[in-house]
Write a protein that holds these residues in place. Structure first.
Motif, PDB file in Angstrom:
ATOM      1  N   GLN B  24       0.841  -1.197   0.000  1.00  0.00           N
ATOM      2  CA  GLN B  24       0.000   0.000   0.000  1.00  0.00           C
ATOM      3  C   GLN B  24       0.876   1.245   0.000  1.00  0.00           C
ATOM      4  N   VAL B 220     -12.009   8.427   6.267  1.00  0.00           N
ATOM      5  CA  VAL B 220     -12.673   8.555   4.967  1.00  0.00           C
ATOM      6  C   VAL B 220     -12.710  10.019   4.570  1.00  0.00           C
ATOM      7  N   ASP B 258     -14.406  19.902   1.555  1.00  0.00           N
ATOM      8  CA  ASP B 258     -13.810  18.571   1.387  1.00  0.00           C
ATOM      9  C   ASP B 258     -12.953  18.329   2.621  1.00  0.00           C
ATOM     10  N   ILE B 260     -11.543  15.335   5.912  1.00  0.00           N
ATOM     11  CA  ILE B 260     -11.258  13.956   6.300  1.00  0.00           C
ATOM     12  C   ILE B 260     -11.823  13.728   7.685  1.00  0.00           C
ATOM     13  N   GLU B 263     -13.794   7.264  10.321  1.00  0.00           N
ATOM     14  CA  GLU B 263     -14.959   6.507   9.901  1.00  0.00           C
ATOM     15  C   GLU B 263     -15.934   6.331  11.064  1.00  0.00           C
ATOM     16  N   GLU B 283     -19.437  10.371   0.978  1.00  0.00           N
ATOM     17  CA  GLU B 283     -18.270   9.835   1.667  1.00  0.00           C
ATOM     18  C   GLU B 283     -17.501   9.007   0.657  1.00  0.00           C
ATOM     19  N   TYR B 284     -16.172   9.141   0.630  1.00  0.00           N
ATOM     20  CA  TYR B 284     -15.380   8.368  -0.327  1.00  0.00           C
ATOM     21  C   TYR B 284     -14.129   7.832   0.357  1.00  0.00           C
ATOM     22  N   PRO B 285     -13.622   6.712  -0.149  1.00  0.00           N
ATOM     23  CA  PRO B 285     -12.475   6.063   0.503  1.00  0.00           C
ATOM     24  C   PRO B 285     -11.160   6.772   0.204  1.00  0.00           C
ATOM     25  N   LEU B 286     -10.192   6.625   1.125  1.00  0.00           N
ATOM     26  CA  LEU B 286      -8.858   7.211   0.974  1.00  0.00           C
ATOM     27  C   LEU B 286      -7.811   6.113   1.056  1.00  0.00           C
ATOM     28  N   SER B 287      -6.669   6.297   0.445  1.00  0.00           N
ATOM     29  CA  SER B 287      -5.634   5.287   0.627  1.00  0.00           C
ATOM     30  C   SER B 287      -4.384   5.780   1.363  1.00  0.00           C
ATOM     31  N   LYS B 288      -4.136   7.071   1.357  1.00  0.00           N
ATOM     32  CA  LYS B 288      -3.009   7.588   2.155  1.00  0.00           C
ATOM     33  C   LYS B 288      -3.346   8.977   2.665  1.00  0.00           C
ATOM     34  N   ILE B 289      -2.870   9.303   3.852  1.00  0.00           N
ATOM     35  CA  ILE B 289      -2.977  10.661   4.395  1.00  0.00           C
ATOM     36  C   ILE B 289      -1.607  11.031   4.946  1.00  0.00           C
ATOM     37  N   VAL B 290      -1.010  12.066   4.336  1.00  0.00           N
ATOM     38  CA  VAL B 290       0.325  12.470   4.787  1.00  0.00           C
ATOM     39  C   VAL B 290       0.187  13.579   5.810  1.00  0.00           C
TER      40      VAL B 290
ATOM     41  N   ILE D 281      -1.940  16.322   2.146  1.00  0.00           N
ATOM     42  CA  ILE D 281      -1.822  15.430   0.986  1.00  0.00           C
ATOM     43  C   ILE D 281      -2.639  14.161   1.243  1.00  0.00           C
ATOM     44  N   GLU D 283      -4.268  10.574  -0.778  1.00  0.00           N
ATOM     45  CA  GLU D 283      -4.289   9.737  -1.962  1.00  0.00           C
ATOM     46  C   GLU D 283      -5.604   8.997  -1.951  1.00  0.00           C
TER      47      GLU D 283
END
Lengths: 291, 291, 291, 291, 291, 291
Positions: B24, B220, B258, B260, B263, B283-290, D281, D283
């Motif tokens: 990931q 999310v 917009d 974050i 969940e 609501e939409y999925p996320l894969s990374k949060i820096v 940031i 993703e």
């Protein structure tokens, strides 16, 4: 209160074949999912599931009376135990477990003596220590939790590991320097337990039944009818291992022969039996053979 | 020749979630069935699969540069390692591993002090030793190959074992005396590797990416449209953890928001957002949060 | 002591999709292997796993406050319940459950009236009784424990059963006489629970979240950039279901459009969007849409 | 009656990934266990499941309009087909299928020319024939039903087979002489079908959607906030493949940037983005990208 | 047209062991996936798969001639059926099904009489009703579709359920008040079918074969050779259940003994047999024993 | 160097039952995952795993000495091979493979003669060609890689395919025009190998053992005791296939009878045996019967 025999069975890869063997021998052992002590249909047994590696230790300490475990794991406790029987079964095949000393293909180490002062990783610290002691070699032995074969040469100089066919050793570009031990499960008893007559007899009966089951594996029964005069010729063909049971048939001049043979000789024996006049040859399965 | 970072990944129950997390984070690691060293799509990495229990040892010995392993297994090597990040993931749940000192329900042992001179079985000999040392208690610690919880009280006086929910402890009629440690995986580096600038930066980038993935788990994205004047009320509702991105819509007097959220707060937050006038909430999925 | 909402979830084939839907909506329900009551991460919920067939009964008797079950099984209790929402999900597909009255292909029974005085086997005795009552027909209804479709014509004259595609009906050489009911799961509340303000609001928030999840299934987000002047043409193409979010880009004369479409129209819509000048069209997944 | 497009899908190892790709593109195909023709939710499609090897033949014969199959199997029909798109997906990985000419390690055959007059076994008779024709070599090609790699050198002189990693070739002590072809699936149309305007447009729309799905694989969306003045620096970092969408935030002097990047560059890009001042940031996953 | 025996087999958890038992008895039954009537290799049988719960009802109504089902489900139809044989097999073990009356551990209900006027949930409404009638107690019996054990005390006062080991009862903190019934499968015939001579004989032959198979389970054959003079001693050791077959061997003064013993006595018997002089003891499997 | 017999075994669906049969016959064959040649415990065998379809070809070409494959695939090589034995076993059942010529239900093709000039798809090109040649019909035969039954009538006029029960044919609305062949596995030898005396004898011994195993399938042993005077009556009941072994019991006037019967007659025979006075009837399993 009635007497009890405390017996340890090997938890892990030998667990299933051991419980299957006991079942075949007439002892039904019921294990529990919840980590409890197993029960059985023999109320004289107190059963402990203990890792094969630890059974020797607890036998020596006298916490249990007897146990089934591999010769390899009991080796370092050998002097403190009675070895009642070798039971040549194993997890998948009938081959024994083989412990080998292994180095990278291009390692300068050629003999066990070259290990002096080196570092060895192994899951079998006790086995390796006893072996090095016998050889008079002194090296640093490091306990390995697994994945041992990938540790040479980056992390250690040599490893001591179990091999079955040697194919994984070749795939990892390793070389076998020496074989420390080949090992089958044995039935061990503690010294104290052997002095108790009731326990001794109980253990001997178990060993008799377990050996009867192992003896029957790979053997089959063979029945055939034969003109009585061909009997000498037939007896020459039959392997001497058990004398056949010969009885007269109602038909004059004929005998019935009932014998036990090794399954693997059937393919060469049966065609020969036909040649000496045997008729109605049938092969049937066996479940125990008492010697 | 180009630089390489030697990294150890934990073989065993953490292997699959660790490789999934690395994937990931953008590092694809390919393990081999045949016991060979894993490869990856990052040519700067030299990957070793080593049991979680041993990574601390090899880091301390300097054979590898860094590694991911549980705090529990690294604990005894703590002083020799740099702890770059806690990575709160685990095999199945997000709960940490918990090591506990356990005795039979009816044991006279009430506190760790009562263990003085007793026998303890555990898979975590190092963890237990460090704990007893801190407590100033001296006891015999015996390495256990598994099935530890059935050893009390017959074979030892107490055990130190991992628990998840405590239900197996109750099922075995045991009692927790103390908690030694709760443990998540960490990213550890060796002292030497940290002094190398290239290795240090490489490790920090990996940590940044790994943390960005963990941060995104359980979170999310939420988008909604809102009359501009309702914005202050909305901002009060939103958890402060990340300021939302607010932009003007083509429609006069409306903004798009917009943001974050966790969940698990969605179920209480979303109905409230409607009350302050939010429309088109998705609501939409996320894969990374820096961070 | 804090307030609690007693909610029944359907044990059986709907169990897994219901728990998955609740999880998506933010309510994590943990079922136990040992038959205990499920727990959850919402301490205001008291959860009961009850067979879908029985939830209506226990709601009517007032033992629980609300529950999710199929319209079919709640049908006979309809007058005693509040129907808060239809939740169009099901075990495998999105098709509703369909209850049909079935006879052998060559049976003389052509309409429900022909059943007067006949024998019917069904798992849905209540459904069938309510249906016959509405039709003014009197017949003997026999509870069937399963394998209902093989009972005609040997054991009974007709059956009432669930069908999905009708293919099993044809394979058994049967004929559908009438459809009694098509049924999705609903969120039902008991009359008493609805009078309690706290419970009413709690249920409404749950329904809002559950519907937001179902709404998002089969829908996707679509983002694109467009010359501002092409906007009217674009708006004509877009299904009216949700107005798109339009915002100005940094590039003069261009807008960004963000909208929601049904997944199944994407294949015809997207090629058309390109024709009106859309660029950078991307589709992304959604997890909730609040209406 | 409405128009229909006859489309062939590859039965066998490509079946599942092909149906999954079509589903992602918006075409739900339902296959039947009973060997019947598949149905779909697009009533304009007539779907045939045909072995990948045979699709080229039936396209050339004109029995079907278009089909998805590997370049390898269509190769010998190349002149009779229109190649509308390469679709770089495959059964397990994203690597293409590779056909190689293979001999035993110690064979005297060094180049394709050495095959003159020899015997070759292969599942790909057409592929091998076309290749030999191009090379001007004449050899006996024998159709092999499988287990091809064990046939050399006992039964034939050389084989033509598919390889993925080459590891099975080394394990069998074989040597690659030449690579005949690397092959991905393609979308092919028959000459006649292309002349029909309705069919041509229908096929082009399908190809647009299929390519949008493949384009999205391995890519992700990236959103971030940035001081406007840092924008030039950021644009330099971003790969040029798609211009980012930039919009002004409500906060003066800040912009929101939304862009698409390849998943595999994220691990090197994201740490750099932070260095130029990017905040927040995140993703997020994408499902289609239309080019 | 030839005669037919209409026989019902229990669909559900008993289906597989019943079909296996019939196969062992020489009747091969072929079930179909598509819900059709099963076929068999005995053209005189007409086979119906019916839920165990319903077989008694349809036997009483005369739609079928005979059937295999549990005593529990046939109990309420007892007076209308002929009980041809108990067949002590079951799904997993050889233990019978046990129906118990159960209440919460701390319930005031101590005896069945305390149930007067209470509410009971059970899957076995008929069993419970017959039991209460015999006890002269009147209570409200509610049909339960499953998950019965979680209904007390919230939804009902007591339950009647099946138990195997009682462990699930303890885990749910319940208490057994009384045992209603222990139940094995039986072979039942309808009154009418018994009057038909052909059907009666057909059923008796089936019962003979089924009992021969069950008799052989848990038994083994034992063969040994013995000095004739030791025969009396041996006969005393052997369980009397079947007289052994004794025949003279060709060797003067020796006899061969062939007998049947219970598998579970082998472990104590065989060591004793050796003591009286038995040689060549072998154990072999049996498939039928006709009494 | 010792003699070797080169034997081909059928790779594919027959592989597992063939290896199981060889094992039962005393030949343990070990296959390898890595595509290498199988090994065995008979050092006189050289084993090749070859697709059933190709064994005839390589036998005819003389590359191997003998092989086991279906009559169907060897059919076209019939004149060049020696057929040493039919071995009536198969993948799942004991039914032979049946090749049929099939057309759509409503096709005008009624007999094989109607195929003149038509197109046929089949996996068995050789089988179909030989059949058409025998019938004097000329048609275009197209090799089909599978999914053959869905090709009529769209892609070809008729197909030749394997059927087991005909149910898939009816489900596809097809009609059988003719049966080309029914086929069991056979043991074939090449002409050259038969001329070598050592090879010939080796093959005959293998065939003897393989047939002894197949003979034992579906047969059981039966032992019973009987008053001697009832013997004639008993002998009349017993199928003549093997004369029973009769021996005198120690008890005056009684005989023991040991015989072999087909498992499927047991259900009718055993009840009759009781009627003539047989006692202690037991049935036991067999593993080989040599004829």
């Amino acid at each position: 209160m009635s007497q009890k025999l405390k017996i340890a069975l090997p938890k892990g890869s030998l667990q299933e074949p051991t419980i299957k063997l006991l079942k075949q021998a007439g002892y039904n052992v019921y294990t529990s999912d919840r980590g409890l002590r197993p029960s059985s249909d023999d109320s004289e047994l107190d059963i402990y599931m203990i890792r094969a590696q630890e059974i020797g230790r607890y036998l020596e300490q006298g916490f249990i009376d007897c146990g089934i475990t591999g010769l390899d794991w009991a080796w370092e406790h050998e002097d403190a135990l009675e070895d009642l029987a070798e039971l040549p079964y194993s997890r998948a095949t009938v081959r024994p477990t083989k412990w080998v000393l292994v180095v990278p293909e291009d390692s300068p180490i050629k003999t066990v003596e070259d290990l002096e002062g080196k570092r060895i990783a192994t899951e079998g610290v006790g086995i390796t220590q006893r072996y090095l002691d016998q050889k008079g070699v002194s090296a640093k032995i490091e306990f390995s939790w697994g994945a041992t074969e990938v540790k040479v040469p980056d992390l250690v100089d040599a490893i001591v590991d179990v091999t079955e066919t040697g194919s994984s050793i070749r795939a990892n570009k390793l070389r076998i320097v020496d074989t420390l031990l080949t090992s089958f499960p044995h039935f061990y008893a503690g010294k104290e337990a052997c002095k108790n007559e009731w326990k001794r007899e109980k253990m001997e009966r178990m060993v008799l039944m377990l050996k009867a089951c192992i003896e029957a594996r790979g053997k089959v029964g063979l029945k055939l009818n034969l003109p009585e005069k061909a009997l000498p010729e037939l007896l020459e063909l039959l392997p001497s291992l058990h004398g056949p049971t010969v009885s007269h048939l109602a038909t004059e001049g004929w005998v019935a022969v009932d014998t036990i043979i090794e399954e693997k000789v059937a393919r060469s024996l049966i065609p020969d039996l036909k040649l000496v006049g045997a008729e109605g040859i049938i092969e049937y399965p066996l479940s125990k053979i008492v010697q």
